[in-house]
Scaffold this motif. Structure first.
Motif, PDB file in Angstrom:
ATOM      1  N   ALA A  47       0.833  -1.209   0.000  1.00  0.00           N
ATOM      2  CA  ALA A  47       0.000   0.000   0.000  1.00  0.00           C
ATOM      3  C   ALA A  47       0.865   1.254   0.000  1.00  0.00           C
ATOM      4  N   THR A  48       1.980   1.201   0.702  1.00  0.00           N
ATOM      5  CA  THR A  48       2.905   2.327   0.723  1.00  0.00           C
ATOM      6  C   THR A  48       3.506   2.553  -0.665  1.00  0.00           C
ATOM      7  N   GLU A  49       3.801   1.475  -1.372  1.00  0.00           N
ATOM      8  CA  GLU A  49       4.329   1.597  -2.732  1.00  0.00           C
ATOM      9  C   GLU A  49       3.333   2.319  -3.637  1.00  0.00           C
ATOM     10  N   VAL A  50       2.044   2.010  -3.479  1.00  0.00           N
ATOM     11  CA  VAL A  50       1.008   2.677  -4.279  1.00  0.00           C
ATOM     12  C   VAL A  50       0.973   4.167  -3.957  1.00  0.00           C
ATOM     13  N   VAL A  51       1.004   4.506  -2.682  1.00  0.00           N
ATOM     14  CA  VAL A  51       0.969   5.913  -2.266  1.00  0.00           C
ATOM     15  C   VAL A  51       2.185   6.663  -2.807  1.00  0.00           C
ATOM     16  N   GLU A  52       3.368   6.083  -2.666  1.00  0.00           N
ATOM     17  CA  GLU A  52       4.583   6.757  -3.125  1.00  0.00           C
ATOM     18  C   GLU A  52       4.589   6.907  -4.645  1.00  0.00           C
ATOM     19  N   ALA A  53       4.133   5.894  -5.356  1.00  0.00           N
ATOM     20  CA  ALA A  53       4.068   5.989  -6.821  1.00  0.00           C
ATOM     21  C   ALA A  53       3.091   7.071  -7.255  1.00  0.00           C
ATOM     22  N   THR A  54       1.968   7.176  -6.537  1.00  0.00           N
ATOM     23  CA  THR A  54       0.967   8.189  -6.855  1.00  0.00           C
ATOM     24  C   THR A  54       1.517   9.591  -6.638  1.00  0.00           C
ATOM     25  N   LEU A  55       2.151   9.823  -5.507  1.00  0.00           N
ATOM     26  CA  LEU A  55       2.689  11.148  -5.210  1.00  0.00           C
ATOM     27  C   LEU A  55       3.822  11.509  -6.182  1.00  0.00           C
ATOM     28  N   ALA A  56       4.627  10.517  -6.543  1.00  0.00           N
ATOM     29  CA  ALA A  56       5.698  10.765  -7.512  1.00  0.00           C
ATOM     30  C   ALA A  56       5.120  11.168  -8.863  1.00  0.00           C
ATOM     31  N   HIS A  57       4.094  10.447  -9.319  1.00  0.00           N
ATOM     32  CA  HIS A  57       3.466  10.742 -10.611  1.00  0.00           C
ATOM     33  C   HIS A  57       2.783  12.104 -10.586  1.00  0.00           C
ATOM     34  N   ALA A  58       2.327  12.512  -9.407  1.00  0.00           N
ATOM     35  CA  ALA A  58       1.672  13.818  -9.271  1.00  0.00           C
ATOM     36  C   ALA A  58       2.673  14.953  -9.134  1.00  0.00           C
ATOM     37  N   GLY A  59       3.968  14.622  -9.034  1.00  0.00           N
ATOM     38  CA  GLY A  59       4.977  15.645  -8.869  1.00  0.00           C
ATOM     39  C   GLY A  59       5.014  16.228  -7.471  1.00  0.00           C
ATOM     40  N   LEU A  60       4.550  15.439  -6.494  1.00  0.00           N
ATOM     41  CA  LEU A  60       4.517  15.896  -5.103  1.00  0.00           C
ATOM     42  C   LEU A  60       5.586  15.128  -4.317  1.00  0.00           C
ATOM     43  N   ASP A  61       6.768  15.708  -4.243  1.00  0.00           N
ATOM     44  CA  ASP A  61       7.877  14.995  -3.599  1.00  0.00           C
ATOM     45  C   ASP A  61       8.213  15.514  -2.205  1.00  0.00           C
ATOM     46  N   ASP A  62       7.457  16.524  -1.747  1.00  0.00           N
ATOM     47  CA  ASP A  62       7.705  17.074  -0.419  1.00  0.00           C
ATOM     48  C   ASP A  62       6.704  16.461   0.560  1.00  0.00           C
ATOM     49  N   TYR A  63       7.023  15.267   1.039  1.00  0.00           N
ATOM     50  CA  TYR A  63       6.124  14.578   1.976  1.00  0.00           C
ATOM     51  C   TYR A  63       6.949  13.702   2.903  1.00  0.00           C
ATOM     52  N   ARG A  64       6.342  13.311   3.997  1.00  0.00           N
ATOM     53  CA  ARG A  64       6.955  12.358   4.921  1.00  0.00           C
ATOM     54  C   ARG A  64       5.866  11.406   5.402  1.00  0.00           C
ATOM     55  N   ILE A  65       6.220  10.135   5.557  1.00  0.00           N
ATOM     56  CA  ILE A  65       5.264   9.114   5.970  1.00  0.00           C
ATOM     57  C   ILE A  65       5.547   8.711   7.414  1.00  0.00           C
ATOM     58  N   GLY A  66       4.499   8.670   8.220  1.00  0.00           N
ATOM     59  CA  GLY A  66       4.627   8.264   9.611  1.00  0.00           C
ATOM     60  C   GLY A  66       3.674   7.146   9.955  1.00  0.00           C
ATOM     61  N   LEU A  67       4.139   6.232  10.805  1.00  0.00           N
ATOM     62  CA  LEU A  67       3.347   5.081  11.247  1.00  0.00           C
ATOM     63  C   LEU A  67       2.846   5.368  12.659  1.00  0.00           C
ATOM     64  N   TYR A  68       1.526   5.309  12.854  1.00  0.00           N
ATOM     65  CA  TYR A  68       0.932   5.655  14.143  1.00  0.00           C
ATOM     66  C   TYR A  68      -0.176   4.664  14.508  1.00  0.00           C
ATOM     67  N   PRO A  69      -0.586   4.647  15.783  1.00  0.00           N
ATOM     68  CA  PRO A  69      -1.835   3.939  16.120  1.00  0.00           C
ATOM     69  C   PRO A  69      -2.969   4.551  15.295  1.00  0.00           C
ATOM     70  N   TRP A  70      -3.935   3.729  14.896  1.00  0.00           N
ATOM     71  CA  TRP A  70      -4.959   4.191  13.969  1.00  0.00           C
ATOM     72  C   TRP A  70      -5.711   5.418  14.475  1.00  0.00           C
ATOM     73  N   ALA A  71      -6.089   5.444  15.744  1.00  0.00           N
ATOM     74  CA  ALA A  71      -6.865   6.568  16.263  1.00  0.00           C
ATOM     75  C   ALA A  71      -6.106   7.880  16.113  1.00  0.00           C
ATOM     76  N   ARG A  72      -4.786   7.843  16.319  1.00  0.00           N
ATOM     77  CA  ARG A  72      -3.973   9.059  16.189  1.00  0.00           C
ATOM     78  C   ARG A  72      -3.859   9.485  14.728  1.00  0.00           C
ATOM     79  N   ALA A  73      -3.648   8.520  13.842  1.00  0.00           N
ATOM     80  CA  ALA A  73      -3.563   8.837  12.414  1.00  0.00           C
ATOM     81  C   ALA A  73      -4.880   9.433  11.924  1.00  0.00           C
ATOM     82  N   TYR A  74      -5.969   8.830  12.329  1.00  0.00           N
ATOM     83  CA  TYR A  74      -7.300   9.292  11.908  1.00  0.00           C
ATOM     84  C   TYR A  74      -7.572  10.703  12.422  1.00  0.00           C
ATOM     85  N   ASP A  75      -7.238  10.960  13.675  1.00  0.00           N
ATOM     86  CA  ASP A  75      -7.478  12.273  14.261  1.00  0.00           C
ATOM     87  C   ASP A  75      -6.663  13.348  13.542  1.00  0.00           C
TER      88      ASP A  75
END
Length: 244
Positions: A47-75
């Motif tokens: 799933a991360t590969e899909v997200v990174e490929a999408t952002l790359a194709h969109a020309g959006l390279d200024d991002y960072r990915i973080g892993l969190y408990p679901w409730a924190r990510a959702y909030d």
């Protein structure tokens, strides 16, 4: 996911422009699971590969990915600007809360028990109510079972934590996808039948990428167009295929 021709035209025009300098970087949030996990200190998984490929194709390279408990990510995705969350179930309750930019995966959920717990028999949903069921906090499975009147829900930070509770005898059942069980058993060095399916929930759901409502519209449109392009090319299906 269907988009109006006008939106797609604007998005495709944006993709043709030189990449812009956005006011803020994109914060990408997710949780540990079957399709997202840490590998050598980096958030990885199909799933991360899909997200990174999408952002790359969109020309959006200024991002960072973080892993969190679901409730924190959702909030974070609910309250903060320029946040992209995945994998999030698209429900009627959540429809107006996010900008939905692409269905990465569609799955069914089943109730699983330990094979030794032959005393647990579930032929209809109501028969599962006496049992302790492990669910991730604020997850679609939690909401579904709560809505069906289940009172013995044992809330944890993630599906992985719920599975640990199952093996420790602290819960009796856990709702999981078939793929999640296969991956867990493989990673734990156990046989594929280390957990046993006892009932299929009426809970087929699409798991998406979605932006917080406060996200720049140009970012949303570029991501939408990029995802639809990659989906049409078959990249999403190939990446999420269990045969990898």
């Amino acid at each position: 996911m269907t988009s109006s021709p006008n939106i797609l035209c604007v998005a495709l025009l944006l993709l043709c422009l030189a990449p812009s300098v956005w006011a803020d970087s994109i914060r990408v949030v997710t949780e540990d699971g079957s399709f997202v996990y840490l590998r050598q200190g980096k958030v990885a998984g199909p799933a991360t590969e899909v997200v990174e490929a999408t952002l790359a194709h969109a020309g959006l390279d200024d991002y960072r990915i973080g892993l969190y408990p679901w409730a924190r990510a959702y909030d974070s995705a609910l309250r903060e600007p320029n946040v992209l969350i995945y994998l999030i179930a698209r429900t009627d309750e959540r429809e107006a809360l996010f900008h939905w930019v692409g269905e990465i995966l569609r799955i069914d959920y089943h109730l699983y028990r330990l094979p030794a717990r032959e005393d647990i028999q579930v032929d209809e949903l109501g028969q599962a109510k006496p049992y302790r069921i492990g669910v991730p906090r604020e997850d679609v499975r939690y909401r579904y079972l709560q809505g069906e009147g289940f009172a013995k829900l044992v809330v944890s930070a993630s599906s992985a934590d719920s599975i640990k509770l199952l093996f420790n005898g602290q819960v009796d059942l856990v709702p999981l996808s078939e793929r999640a069980v296969e991956l867990y058993c493989d990673e734990a060095g156990l046989a594929r039948n280390c957990l046993e399916r006892v009932f299929t929930l009426n809970l087929a759901t699409g798991l998406y990428m979605a932006y917080s409502l406060q996200t720049d519209e140009d970012v949303v449109l570029r991501t939408l167009a990029a995802f639809e392009h990659l989906h049409a090319e078959g990249l999403v299906a190939r990446t999420m295929s269990p045969v990898r």
